[in-house]
Design an enzyme around this catalytic site. Structure first.
Site, short mmCIF file in Angstrom:
data_model
loop_
_atom_site.label_atom_id
_atom_site.label_comp_id
_atom_site.label_asym_id
_atom_site.label_seq_id
_atom_site.Cartn_x
_atom_site.Cartn_y
_atom_site.Cartn_z
N LYS A 112 12.35 -3.83 -3.38
CA LYS A 112 11.32 -3.06 -2.68
C LYS A 112 11.80 -1.64 -2.35
CE LYS A 112 8.46 -6.66 -2.19
NZ LYS A 112 9.19 -7.78 -2.81
C1 LIG Z 1 8.74 -8.80 -3.57
C2 LIG Z 1 9.75 -9.56 -4.31
C3 LIG Z 1 9.44 -10.24 -5.50
C4 LIG Z 1 8.03 -10.27 -6.05
O1 LIG Z 1 7.60 -9.02 -6.52
P1 LIG Z 1 6.04 -8.73 -6.71
O2 LIG Z 1 5.96 -7.29 -7.07
O3 LIG Z 1 5.39 -9.03 -5.40
O4 LIG Z 1 5.56 -9.63 -7.80
C5 LIG Z 1 10.45 -10.88 -6.17
N1 LIG Z 1 11.72 -10.90 -5.68
C6 LIG Z 1 12.06 -10.27 -4.54
C7 LIG Z 1 13.46 -10.35 -4.05
C8 LIG Z 1 11.10 -9.57 -3.82
O5 LIG Z 1 11.44 -8.96 -2.69
#
Ligand SMILES: *Cc1c(COP(=O)(O)O)cnc(C)c1O
Length: 495
Positions: A112
């Site tokens: 993120k």
């Molecule tokens: C948010 C997240 C995901 C999923 O990603 P999306 O874009 O919501 O599909 C997968 N792994 C981690 C560690 C995340 O923080």
């Protein structure tokens, strides 16, 4: 000419890039999509020698056309700096037959950070551009990682407040600790007694609530979103897929023009959608391998063409993927419905009222580049152990879901196209599950003892993000029911 963004649910509502970033969601609850996906104005061969920041500019200038060169370059420079613990920003590591694209070198050690380190700069720039005088209230639902990354990005940013809702019993202890120790005068963190979907639905409702909107306006506030539905998050995520292609050219795994596959551990469908957009920009990608955990609503969707959220919700060891309503899928649905907002709105309406929808055969035919798979809890743990024992490389639970699904894909298809696995979190963030998987004997150990053990067995440094929260004071302790989310927001804003 500026790129126009349109609502997935209503052909009339348009916005410039900066307006779309400011609003987050469209006024009818839809998502902004660009009218066309622009092409990357760079020869593929050049990518091998470009820095992360240079590629970021090349990608983002095509989408955020109403930002000046200086504005965008400033945003990029401020975002991708020494908050990341490596100059490469998103390094690639080969382990076994796969290339792991490590997206967890930012401040909060999950992918993120790739988008949330730049979103605050984009948002503040967009506000200036549009002469916004209101204070911007970032309203966010998190399955664990978005919350902390957004808090870190927006803490003490002038002209903003950030309110984060997370499922009280649905995040890892380290994730929770990261959030409730967040400093910053403008940060608010609230646990809800419900799951991520409840939090996300509650937030979306507030966005769509006109009465609340006008109260906010009167008090000099307006909402924006740091969730992955914001185009200001989606666009920065395209960058690392372009970078990954350059890396594969550089290390000789690919020749210019040959495709790579991508494997993405998926929850809200933002990360994998970014890879799909990278392909539309001109990056050769063969398959989009969409990996789910036990909450396999997307696997079922790719199998059957029916999206059905009426099912049991599981809390798994990969909590950031514990999602039954994958919001960004709406952008793909819109596209395969021939960019028809009426059809798209009807599907989303059915999802809200009936909990399910089924796409036509014609639409389903357009999904042939996608492969859906899922990994059980046992398969996920086994994969962590297997990669550790064979490669001496420790992956987190989310990345392990993707790696396990990739194995299934190769087994089923024999496709040996070089594959990039999006490695979405540091194993330190999920130390307990990871250490259980590799066979830690410390049954009663605290999370931090497990962090130390992980450090010993892996020989990797303990990230600053983890060291920082060992002793940090808890600053947020509000917990509320799902139907108290709106009153909580009103209380914070004094409206
Ligand atoms: C948010 C997240 C995901 C999923 O990603 P999306 O874009 O919501 O599909 C997968 N792994 C981690 C560690 C995340 O923080």
């Amino acid at each position: 000419m500026d790129l126009v963004y349109r609502s997935t649910r209503n052909g009339e509502e348009t916005a410039s890039a900066s307006e779309a970033i400011l609003k987050g969601l469209t006024s009818d609850g839809g998502l902004f999509v660009p009218d066309t996906i622009p092409k990357l104005g760079i020869e593929l061969g050049k990518l091998a020698d470009m820095s992360y920041q240079e590629i970021a500019y090349a990608v983002m200038k095509e989408f955020l056309t109403d930002f000046t060169e200086e504005e965008l370059k400033d945003c990029i420079k401020n975002a991708y700096d020494d908050k990341f613990d490596t100059e490469e920003i998103a390094p690639m590591v080969k382990a076994g037959d796969a290339y792991y694209l490590e997206l967890f070198h930012g401040a909060t050690i999950a992918f993120k950070d790739m988008a949330l380190s730049i979103l605050p700069y984009l948002l503040v720039t967009a506000a200036k551009k549009n002469h916004v005088e209101n204070e911007i209230v970032i309203l966010t639902a998190t399955s664990g990682d978005t919350g902390k990354a957004a808090l870190a990005g927006f803490a003490d940013v002038p002209g903003t407040k950030i309110i984060v809702f997370y499922p009280k019993s649905g995040v890892s202890p380290i994730q929770e600790r990261q959030m409730i120790t967040q400093e910053g005068e403008n940060t608010y963190v609230i646990g809800i007694r419900g799951n991520f979907d409840d939090a996300q639905t509650g937030v979306k409702k507030m966005f769509a609530n006109e009465e609340l909107g006008s109260k906010m306006q009167e008090a000099g506030y307006q909402f924006s979103s740091a969730n992955s539905i914001n185009i200001g998050r989606l666009v920065p995520q395209i960058v690392y897929y372009v970078k990954a292609y350059g890396d594969l050219l550089k290390n000789g795994a690919l020749k210019e023009g040959e495709p790579m596959n991508v494997v993405v551990p998926t929850g809200n469908f933002g990360n994998i959608l970014a890879s799909f957009y990278a392909k539309q920009m001109g990056i050769p990608i063969g398959k989009f391998i969409c990996a789910s955990n036990q909450n396999k609503v997307l696997f079922d969707f790719f199998q059957t063409g029916s999206y059905d959220r009426r099912r049991e919700f599981y809390v798994t060891s990969s909590p950031s993927m514990d999602i039954l309503i994958s919001s960004n899928l709406e952008r793909l649905i819109y596209r395969i419905a021939g960019n028809d907002p009426k059809q798209c709105a009807a599907f989303m309406q059915a999802l809200t009222t009936e909990g399910a929808y089924t796409i036509s055969e014609e639409m389903k035919d357009q999904l042939s580049e996608f492969y859906g798979g899922y990994a059980t809890e046992e398969e996920t743990a086994e994969k962590i152990k297997d990669v550790y024992e064979k490669e001496h490389y420790v992956i987190d639970t989310h990345t392990a879901v993707a790696a396990a699904v990739y194995d299934q894909y190769v087994e089923e298809t024999g496709d040996k196209t070089p594959a990039v696995i999006a490695s979405t979190a540091s194993p330190y963030k999920f130390a307990r599950s990871v250490m259980e998987a590799v066979g830690s004997e410390q049954e009663d150990a605290s999370d931090f003892e497990l962090v130390d053990e992980l450090h010993e067995i892996s020989g990797t440094e303990i990230p600053k993000a983890v060291e920082d929260i060992r002793t940090a004071a808890i600053l947020h302790d509000t917990v509320c029911e799902v139907d108290e989310m709106e009153p909580e927001v009103k209380k914070i804003l004094g409206i």
